[in-house]
Design an enzyme around this catalytic site. Sequence first.
Site, short mmCIF file in Angstrom:
data_model
loop_
_atom_site.label_atom_id
_atom_site.label_comp_id
_atom_site.label_asym_id
_atom_site.label_seq_id
_atom_site.Cartn_x
_atom_site.Cartn_y
_atom_site.Cartn_z
N CYS A 63 7.45 -5.82 16.75
CA CYS A 63 7.21 -7.23 17.07
C CYS A 63 8.45 -8.07 16.80
O CYS A 63 8.63 -9.13 17.37
CB CYS A 63 6.02 -7.75 16.27
SG CYS A 63 4.48 -6.96 16.75
N VAL B 229 0.86 -1.19 0.00
CA VAL B 229 0.00 0.00 0.00
C VAL B 229 0.89 1.24 0.00
O VAL B 229 1.75 1.41 0.86
CB VAL B 229 -0.92 0.00 1.23
CG1 VAL B 229 -1.75 1.27 1.27
CG2 VAL B 229 -1.83 -1.21 1.21
N ASP C 105 1.70 -2.84 10.44
CA ASP C 105 2.68 -2.89 11.51
C ASP C 105 3.59 -1.66 11.47
O ASP C 105 4.68 -1.69 12.00
CB ASP C 105 3.52 -4.17 11.41
CG ASP C 105 4.27 -4.24 10.08
OD1 ASP C 105 4.10 -3.33 9.23
OD2 ASP C 105 5.05 -5.19 9.90
N CYS D 74 -7.03 17.02 8.92
CA CYS D 74 -8.50 17.11 8.89
C CYS D 74 -9.02 18.54 8.96
O CYS D 74 -10.16 18.79 8.56
CB CYS D 74 -9.13 16.19 9.93
SG CYS D 74 -8.77 16.54 11.63
#
Length: 352
Positions: free
Chosen positions: A196, A118, A138, A257
């Site tokens: 992780c 992406v 992640d 925003c």
Amino acid sequence: MNSVRLLPVGLVKMEDRYSRQILFAGIGKEGQARLRGARAVIIGCGALGSAQAEALARAGVGSLRIVDRDFVEASNLQRQTMFTESDAQDRLPKAIACVTRIALINSDIETHADVLDVNHTNVEELIKDCDVVLDGTDNFATRYLINDACVKHNVNWIYGAAVGSYGVSMTVRPHVTPCLRCVFEEAPPAGSSPTCDTAGVIMPIISVVAAVQVTEALKLLTGQIDKLHNALMQFDVWSNDWRRIALKSPLPECVTCALGKYETLEAEAADFAAAMCGRNAVQISPQKPAELDLNALSERLRALGEVKVNEYLLRFGIGEYELTVFRDARTIIRGTDDISTARSLYAKYVGT
Ligand SMILES: [Zn+2]
């Protein structure tokens, strides 16, 4: 009597399948019908994405799109519930393995797998027509990308993250609640946060974060807006510390925003090489999507080193490096975290 009567595939009745969920006052028949008409996109199908996909599929969300750039490895199996040992052995792309498993769980819904990285060239297309986006990624770079795209197209999305025994979640309703950038103005600097791969992770925190994300998605999709938690939720299942930080309005000075600047969507397309944090690997994506003939490439490489190829990817070992090449020419190069070394290997063996 011990006999078991199995219904032939396709004869599982809708009212039977969802009966306990329809009994639940928060959903009911009307909510179930809304779920059937809903479209959800899960970006990142690792541990969180696996749990989200399974729950939404079982709940009867009518259309699920699973987006992931990676393939299944043995170290995923401890917590990524969509995958099996054979998926890891076959190095199946996670998105493919996930929709294959969903088809066994609920044949009544539509699924779509996207095996891709992406980035700013594709994120808007992926999310703009859906009802909700769930964060299963992640990394912060992709989360800011999702935030920009979702705020721009007015799509609700649900942030979630977990590392170690700690997790966090927040629901973003563009222009109604704070967005990711209202709460975290900048991503933490690279290398500054545990991952992780460096700090490990246990499955229970995945279950907690994914459960909160999925519940928020069900509330959004069934129109139960007043039930949303409206907070930054933080959980540590090992130190037993659970916090709810209430959120109010979007920041009036938020660049995303309030000012409508979508910086990550406007990024120059020049650089698609990225070190994969903590994995001694670099991912290279071509500037323009390509459609590689993996069999032809495998023939070219076979004389140089060990090559394994399946329908979706090619794996090539050369000295201390291993290249995994996907059909769209995106390549993960293991054995280095140096981008220029990786670019050089890419140019040599895949070609630019
Ligand atoms: Zn904002």
